[in-house]
Scaffold this active site. Structure first.
Site, PDB file in Angstrom:
ATOM      1  N   GLY A 114      13.476 -23.399 -21.738  1.00 53.64           N
ATOM      2  CA  GLY A 114      13.836 -22.678 -20.520  1.00 53.64           C
ATOM      3  C   GLY A 114      15.328 -22.608 -20.332  1.00 53.64           C
ATOM      4  O   GLY A 114      16.090 -23.284 -21.029  1.00 53.64           O
TER       5      GLY A 114
ATOM      6  N   LYS B 218      14.165 -29.265 -17.141  1.00 53.08           N
ATOM      7  CA  LYS B 218      13.506 -29.789 -18.348  1.00 53.08           C
ATOM      8  C   LYS B 218      13.720 -31.299 -18.474  1.00 53.08           C
ATOM      9  O   LYS B 218      12.775 -32.064 -18.685  1.00 53.08           O
ATOM     10  CB  LYS B 218      14.062 -29.061 -19.586  1.00 53.08           C
ATOM     11  N   THR B 219      14.967 -31.731 -18.336  1.00 56.20           N
ATOM     12  CA  THR B 219      15.264 -33.161 -18.448  1.00 56.20           C
ATOM     13  C   THR B 219      14.660 -33.936 -17.275  1.00 56.20           C
ATOM     14  O   THR B 219      14.186 -35.062 -17.438  1.00 56.20           O
ATOM     15  CB  THR B 219      16.786 -33.389 -18.512  1.00 56.20           C
TER      16      THR B 219
ATOM     17  N   GLU C  98      35.235  -0.490  -2.686  1.00 53.12           N
ATOM     18  CA  GLU C  98      34.007  -1.142  -2.220  1.00 53.12           C
ATOM     19  C   GLU C  98      33.156  -0.191  -1.380  1.00 53.12           C
ATOM     20  O   GLU C  98      31.923  -0.241  -1.429  1.00 53.12           O
ATOM     21  CB  GLU C  98      34.345  -2.406  -1.419  1.00 53.12           C
TER      22      GLU C  98
END
EC number: 3.4.24.-
Length: 654
Positions: free
Chosen positions: A237, A243-244, A461
């Site tokens: 991922g 994950k860890t 902008e």
């Protein structure tokens, strides 16, 4: 009482091999100090010696190594007052007579002639006897000959211990324990507080790893039906998705030995060390089986073999990978050791590592959706002193595309902003300011712009905002600002839809919106500035993806040149003619959308000017201002899950 005395008795010091080293050194020093002489003698000078010789007080002169004279007095002379202090003392018991005086002289020939001259004038019984001897200290010479080697060995041991970080003996038998695995062991004696309750979201991934934990706790439940325990699971991922953290939760829940290390821990400058550490790691795990091994960032050693032509075939990293492949699924593999690994670069991993039998499962840990973000916010908001009635669902809608790590950082940043303002609780506005801070960068109100520069930025902008307002597939606009943040001089913030696919019309409208700022400058000032660098980068990247990756261009066709594993290297997978066609189509897409933006803004020139003037006046305008000036947005195709806040910035590149 006896038991109490035994308990109170001090512990004996543990034996250390350094005691032996120290004893040997002291022994050699003692030999050097005491080996040359068994006693201590008084020093004298040559002139005094000749006076003693003239008086007949000297019985014998022993010349040692042609440089030192040892003087022995007669018995009558030893009883004289001036020689009473000359009697030698012995450190060790000895049967030989010790000299009364010693001194060094210069030229041997001259010294000998002087003695002979004085002896001629003395009576026969008072003449001094002269003898010559050679003395040596074999132990001292041995010490000095071995000293360089001792120093070299000592320095080598010191260096090797530093390089191996104090590890123990390795399975490969490398000297000084350099081959030992650096894995950190978590078992029943280690307190790991992280559990699955601390992992919010990731419901599918949690189910997968929970099942692995259950395999180890109740293996018979699965093996009774003929099933086999999976040998490995690969967590894949984007960075920051947890994950860890998921692996930490496994360590806290499994209640079995858990070995944790990084892929880079196998890498060393010495040949064979990586493979040795792999062997040692699995050896330790098998001894404590059932066990789990977690290898974080496995791409450090798991990269596909044979792709790096510069290093040749005998590559240390490849040797390490080969050993890992053998240990995970080879002869004599122990099935009670499960390997967990994590990476965000699964596309570059070796196919042999990814196959079933090594990593039976690939668990995809994706960016959290709206529901998962809400759960993640609830976890990270617990330690904060938040204001009453804080809408967590609103916060989760403002942060799509955020990973779990991003949300944790957002909560911390909001708390810091609230503390900076001396607030007692963290409020909704603090979180919105934190989103602006993380996505846009630090606000730089100290930047001083000239009137002309500020006007240019405002029209740029306003061009973005106007074009996005009147295009069907463009994302709804939330606010526009000309306050500089990070590298951007201004920003338009959007609320895109959470979608898994993107159509061609969506791509084209987004490119048109991005070119709207540059088009506004062209219409108002009849020239363009360098402020649109990030816009050009954005549209070029999108147009290139349309043509080369997603096959959304009619002339190039339904093909892709996407190469995630880098297998093509420096070779283009298409001809020069195709390369020219790709270049022309990318340019054509961008230029067509630029002309489209010009046409739209020419028709809306009056409201473009009003919007720019409002921006110059207020610096920040919101959706209400846009509706007041531009009217209601004609398109309402987006549903209630429009939740991202994203910027298109104008970057000044000098």
């Amino acid at each position: 009482m006896a038991d109490k005395n035994k308990k109170a008795a001090p512990k004996k010091p543990k034996f250390s091999p350094y005691w032996i080293y120290g004893g040997i050194i002291i022994f050699f020093i003692a030999l050097q100090i005491f080996g040359s002489s068994a006693g201590t003698e008084n020093k004298t000078s040559p002139s005094q010696f000749f006076e003693f010789l003239k008086e007949g007080d000297i019985e014998k002169v022993e010349i040692v190594n042609n440089t030192i004279a040892k003087v022995y007095l007669t018995k009558e002379a030893e009883s004289k007052e001036e020689h009473k202090k000359s009697k030698p003392t012995s450190i060790f018991p000895t049967t030989t007579k010790l000299p009364n005086y010693t001194f060094q002289f210069g030229d041997l020939k001259l010294f000998q002639e002087s003695i002979n001259t004085i002896n001629k004038d003395l009576e026969q019984d008072k003449k001094a006897q002269v003898t010559f001897t050679q003395e040596s200290n074999p132990w001292g010479e041995l010490l000095f000959s071995l000293l360089p080697f001792i120093l070299l060995i000592g320095v080598w041991i010191f260096i090797m211990r530093r390089m191996s970080s104090g590890g123990g003996g390795g399975a490969g038998g490398q000297i000084f324990n350099i081959g030992k695995s650096k894995a950190k062991l978590f078992d029943e004696n280690s307190e790991v507080k992280t559990t699955f309750k601390d992992v919010a979201g990731l419901e599918g991934a949690k189910e997968e790893v929970q099942e692995i934990v259950d395999f180890l706790k109740n293996p018979s439940k699965y093996t009774n039906l003929g099933g086999k325990i999976p040998k490995g699971a690969l967590l894949v991922g984007p960075p920051g998705t947890g994950k860890t953290l998921l692996a930490k939760a496994v360590a806290g829940e499994a209640k079995v030995p858990f070995f944790s290390l990084s892929g880079s821990d196998f890498v060393e400058m010495f040949v064979g060390v990586g493979a040795s550490r792999v062997r040692d790691l699995f050896k330790q795990a098998k001894e404590k089986s059932p066990a789990i091994i977690f290898i974080d960032e496995i791409d450090a050693i798991g990269r596909a073999r044979g792709k790096n032509a510069m290093s040749g075939s005998n590559d240390e990293r490849e040797n390490t990978l080969n050993q890992l492949l053998t240990e995970m699924d080879g002869f004599g593999t122990n099935t009670n050791v499960i390997v967990l690994a994590a990476t965000n670069r699964a596309d570059i991993l070796d196919s042999a590592l990814m196959r079933a039998g090594r990593f039976d499962r690939q668990i995809h840990v994706d960016l959290p959706n709206l529901t998962e973000r809400k759960a993640i916010f609830e976890v990270h908001l617990k330690p904060l002193k938040k204001a009453e009635g804080l809408d967590i669902e609103f916060l989760s809608k403002q942060t799509p595309g955020f990973s779990g790590a991003d949300i944790a950082n957002l909560c911390n940043e909001a708390a810091l902003i609230a503390a900076r303002k001396d607030k007692k609780a963290v409020e909704k506005q603090d979180f919105l300011d934190a989103v602006d801070r993380i996505v846009g960068g630090l606000e730089k109100r100290s930047n001083l712009f000239s009137v002309e520069e500020k006007k240019t930025i405002a029209y740029h902008e306003a061009g973005h905002a106007t074009v996005s307002w009147f295009l069907e597939h463009a994302d709804p606009l939330v606010k526009v600002t000309i306050v500089p943040r990070g590298r951007s001089l201004g920003a338009a913030w959007y609320l895109p839809q959470e979608a898994y696919i993107t159509r061609t019309s969506k791509f084209l409208d987004e490119i048109c919106v991005t070119m709207g700022g540059r088009a506004a400058e062209k219409i108002i000032f009849d020239q363009i500035s360098t402020g649109a660098l990030s816009d050009l980068e954005n549209v070029t990247k999108k147009a290139k993806a349309m043509v080369m990756i997603y096959g959304l261009n009619e002339k190039v066709g339904n093909i892709t040149f996407y190469d995630p594993a880098g297998e093509n290297g420096f070779v283009k997978p298409y001809s020069e003619k195709t390369a020219e066609l790709i270049d022309n189509e990318i340019k054509n897409i961008v230029e067509t959308q630029f002309q489209r933006a010009l046409t739209l803004l020419e028709s809306k020139k009056d409201v473009l000017k009003k919007l720019a003037e409002r921006l110059i006046e207020r610096e920040v305008i919101f959706k209400d201002d846009l509706e007041e000036i531009l009217g209601k947005r004609p398109f309402t195709n987006h549903d209630s899950k429009l939740v991202i806040e994203e910027k298109t910035s104008t970057n000044e590149e000098e």
